[in-house]
Write a protein that holds these residues in place. Structure first.
Motif, PDB file in Angstrom:
ATOM      1  N   ASP A  39     -32.914  25.038  -7.392  1.00 18.16           N
ATOM      2  CA  ASP A  39     -31.931  25.974  -6.855  1.00 18.16           C
ATOM      3  C   ASP A  39     -32.362  26.663  -5.569  1.00 18.16           C
ATOM      4  N   CYS A  40     -33.660  26.908  -5.410  1.00 19.45           N
ATOM      5  CA  CYS A  40     -34.076  27.684  -4.234  1.00 19.45           C
ATOM      6  C   CYS A  40     -34.297  26.788  -3.015  1.00 19.45           C
ATOM      7  N   GLY A  41     -34.192  25.484  -3.192  1.00 19.02           N
ATOM      8  CA  GLY A  41     -34.289  24.588  -2.047  1.00 19.02           C
ATOM      9  C   GLY A  41     -35.725  24.283  -1.628  1.00 19.02           C
ATOM     10  N   GLY A  42     -36.683  24.609  -2.476  1.00 13.88           N
ATOM     11  CA  GLY A  42     -38.058  24.223  -2.171  1.00 13.88           C
ATOM     12  C   GLY A  42     -38.952  25.340  -1.686  1.00 13.88           C
ATOM     13  N   GLU A  43     -38.578  26.574  -2.000  1.00 16.70           N
ATOM     14  CA  GLU A  43     -39.343  27.744  -1.544  1.00 16.70           C
ATOM     15  C   GLU A  43     -40.321  28.251  -2.579  1.00 16.70           C
ATOM     16  N   CYS A  44     -40.430  27.559  -3.696  1.00 15.66           N
ATOM     17  CA  CYS A  44     -41.274  28.021  -4.800  1.00 15.66           C
ATOM     18  C   CYS A  44     -40.809  29.400  -5.275  1.00 15.66           C
ATOM     19  N   ALA A  45     -39.500  29.608  -5.287  1.00 18.27           N
ATOM     20  CA  ALA A  45     -38.952  30.911  -5.684  1.00 18.27           C
ATOM     21  C   ALA A  45     -38.267  30.872  -7.039  1.00 18.27           C
ATOM     22  N   CYS A  46     -38.057  29.684  -7.612  1.00 20.62           N
ATOM     23  CA  CYS A  46     -37.187  29.670  -8.794  1.00 20.62           C
ATOM     24  C   CYS A  46     -37.726  28.904  -9.992  1.00 20.62           C
ATOM     25  N   ALA A  47     -38.675  28.026  -9.815  1.00 18.84           N
ATOM     26  CA  ALA A  47     -39.269  27.273 -10.932  1.00 18.84           C
ATOM     27  C   ALA A  47     -38.276  26.385 -11.666  1.00 18.84           C
ATOM     28  N   THR A  48     -37.265  25.875 -10.983  1.00 19.63           N
ATOM     29  CA  THR A  48     -36.317  24.970 -11.644  1.00 19.63           C
ATOM     30  C   THR A  48     -36.568  23.512 -11.262  1.00 19.63           C
ATOM     31  N   ILE A  71     -45.716  31.711 -11.004  1.00 18.60           N
ATOM     32  CA  ILE A  71     -44.323  31.593 -11.453  1.00 18.60           C
ATOM     33  C   ILE A  71     -44.225  30.763 -12.735  1.00 18.60           C
TER      34      ILE A  71
END
Lengths: 106, 401
Positions: A39-48, A71
């Protein structure tokens, strides 16, 4: 191009050609591998985009970085070879990489 | 006939991918008014503006769309929807029939319309082309005035300051981030920017701009601030006009139900433009967020394929400023109590918001574990003794029902 195999939790396999310089997550998304939400597009912000790297391959992926470690620390599905695949770059050395997908993304 | 998607942002790209994953083999046509295939908008004001191109901007490679029989029509503006004839008319008069239509028109930057606002050197940040123009204009030593102390303005301020620019942020309200967070978090971010050398001026509305052709001064009442360039980030407006002109119900966005269906048959809406019910929060809302756009697009795809899926997700957001990653779950305004975990002075802490003892929001600064904890434990009652101790994982503080 580098060949990567994604194995779903039910055993279904997706073999894809990944472009060098992108990430393993990009390869999954470009090839409609189910279960990689990213979901975050590869920013290591969401862990999906959590995957389990095949044990023999894990060291070659470079191991987890600090952001991933933090994370993933609460993820109940975490295993020793867990990676967020947006953080795994596709290179020639990855030819034949096998990763397994958890049943659910967090 | 085809499945037609108006808009070529996150929701559009995800809907096309999800339709193929769900087994649709019908033609899909994406109509986008920008010259680009779907890209990651959150990266624009962060990595992309900063010039770190580690993450790929385009959500999927161009080849994806051709391989999957998705017709990507860029530079193509939809002009009219006819829900009775089930058609979309595009600029130039071409009429396209749809079996199902997804309106994913997103939102646009709110524009300032004041004295001098048409001068050169005044930028908005919404599209890839906007950011390319801003990147070209930015240079160390130049004075940039940022109008609006929201996430976009502050993300730009952090990149500009890091690049050695002279940065001033103007905020009309009495604190930055006033619309989206608590006074404590506003104060933390104000202090962060000020400590890095950014001038943050609150209670400072802009009354006009001066310059000969290009902006040189920003006027705030009697005060005048020198500027080589201005970046305006004062919020966005949902693109609902196409829908409302077609008679589709709108109220702060295009009104959809829990299946993302609008008031017109075979017409769905998703993303920034959709006002939807959230069963977890128990209210309707319109969200400006990528996970929301992607999740709604998945719901739309499933419903088009007859799978009866409803949307129910806890909203989450993130913002990168300097070396701080802020990750948020839920809305802090929903809480009646707040607890700080960790050390603000170390730039590593989280604020938990509880309502009647249950977790309803988390603001996590460089604390991704608490962010993940917040996503997992939303709505759960937590033991408030120990909550302020960052060494106790949140999951160990859940009270049994």
């Amino acid at each position: 191009m580098t060949k990567i195999t994604f194995v779903k939790h039910d055993g279904e396999k997706f073999e894809v050609d990944a472009e060098n310089g992108t990430s393993v997550m990009n390869a999954a998304v470009d090839n409609l591998v189910p279960g990689i939400d990213a979901d975050c597009g590869g920013e290591c912000a969401c862990a999906t985009c959590h995957v389990y790297v095949d044990e023999t391959w894990f060291p070659k992926t470079g191991g987890t970085n600090d952001a991933e470690e933090a994370i993933m620390s609460l993820n109940p599905d975490r295993q020793e070879t867990s990676r967020l695949c947006c953080q795994v770059p596709v290179t020639d050395e990855m030819e034949g990489l096998v990763v397994r997908l958890p049943e659910f993304q967090f | 006939m085809a499945i037609v998607i108006i808009g070529a942002g996150q929701a559009a790209g995800q809907a096309a991918a999800s339709l193929r994953q769900e087994g649709s083999d019908e033609e899909i046509i994406i109509l986008g008014d920008e010259p680009h295939i779907p890209y990651s908008r959150p990266l624009l004001s962060k990595e992309y503006l900063a010039g770190h191109e580690s993450a790929r901007l385009y959500l999927r490679a161009e080849k994806f769309y051709t391989d999957k029989n998705v017709t990507m029509r860029t530079n193509t503006r939809a002009e009219k929807i006819d829900t009775a004839a089930k058609t979309v008319t595009i600029e130039g008069g071409e009429v396209i029939e749809y079996s199902n239509l997804l309106i994913a028109t997103g939102s646009r930057a709110r524009i300032l319309n004041i004295k001098g606002s048409d001068l050169g050197g005044i930028f908005y940040l919404r599209t890839l082309d906007d950011v390319d123009a801003i990147k070209d204009a930015m240079a160390p030593g130049k004075k940039v005035v940022i109008v609006g102390g929201g996430y976009i303005g502050l993300e730009v301020a952090s990149v500009a300051q890091t690049n050695g620019m002279d940065v001033t942020v103007l905020e009309a309200a009495d604190r930055i981030l006033q619309r989206v967070t608590t006074p404590e978090m506003s104060a933390f971010y104000d202090n962060l920017h000020t400590s890095r050398g950014v001038k943050v001026l609150t209670n400072t509305g802009v009354s006009g701009f001066e310059g000969e052709g290009t902006v040189t001064h920003v006027c705030c009442g009697d005060a005048s601030i020198e500027a080589d360039m201005v970046i305006v980030g004062i919020g966005i407006i949902a693109n609902t006009e196409l829908a409302s002109e077609a008679g589709i119900e709108c109220d702060n966005g295009i009104t959809v139900d829990e299946r993302c269906r609008t008031s017109a048959e075979h017409v769905y809406a998703a993303g920034d433009c959709a006002n939807h019910p959230n069963p977890i929060l128990g209210r309707r809302l319109r969200l400006e967020s990528v996970p929301n756009a992607a999740d709604q697009a998945r719901v739309v795809a499933a419903n088009i394929m007859g799978k009866d899926k409803t949307y129910a997700a806890v909203p989450w957001f993130w913002s990168d400023q300097y070396d701080l990653k802020l990750q948020m779950v839920g809305f802090s305004a929903d809480g009646d109590t707040q607890v700080v975990r960790g050390d603000k002075s170390e730039n590593k802490f989280s604020v938990l918001y509880l309502k009647d003892g249950a977790l309803v929001a988390v603001d996590a600064v460089n604390c991704p574990a608490d962010f993940m904890g917040g996503k997992a434990l939303y709505g759960k009652k937590l033991n408030q003794d120990g909550l302020s101790n960052p060494d106790i994982p949140l999951k160990d503080l859940v009270l049994s029902e």
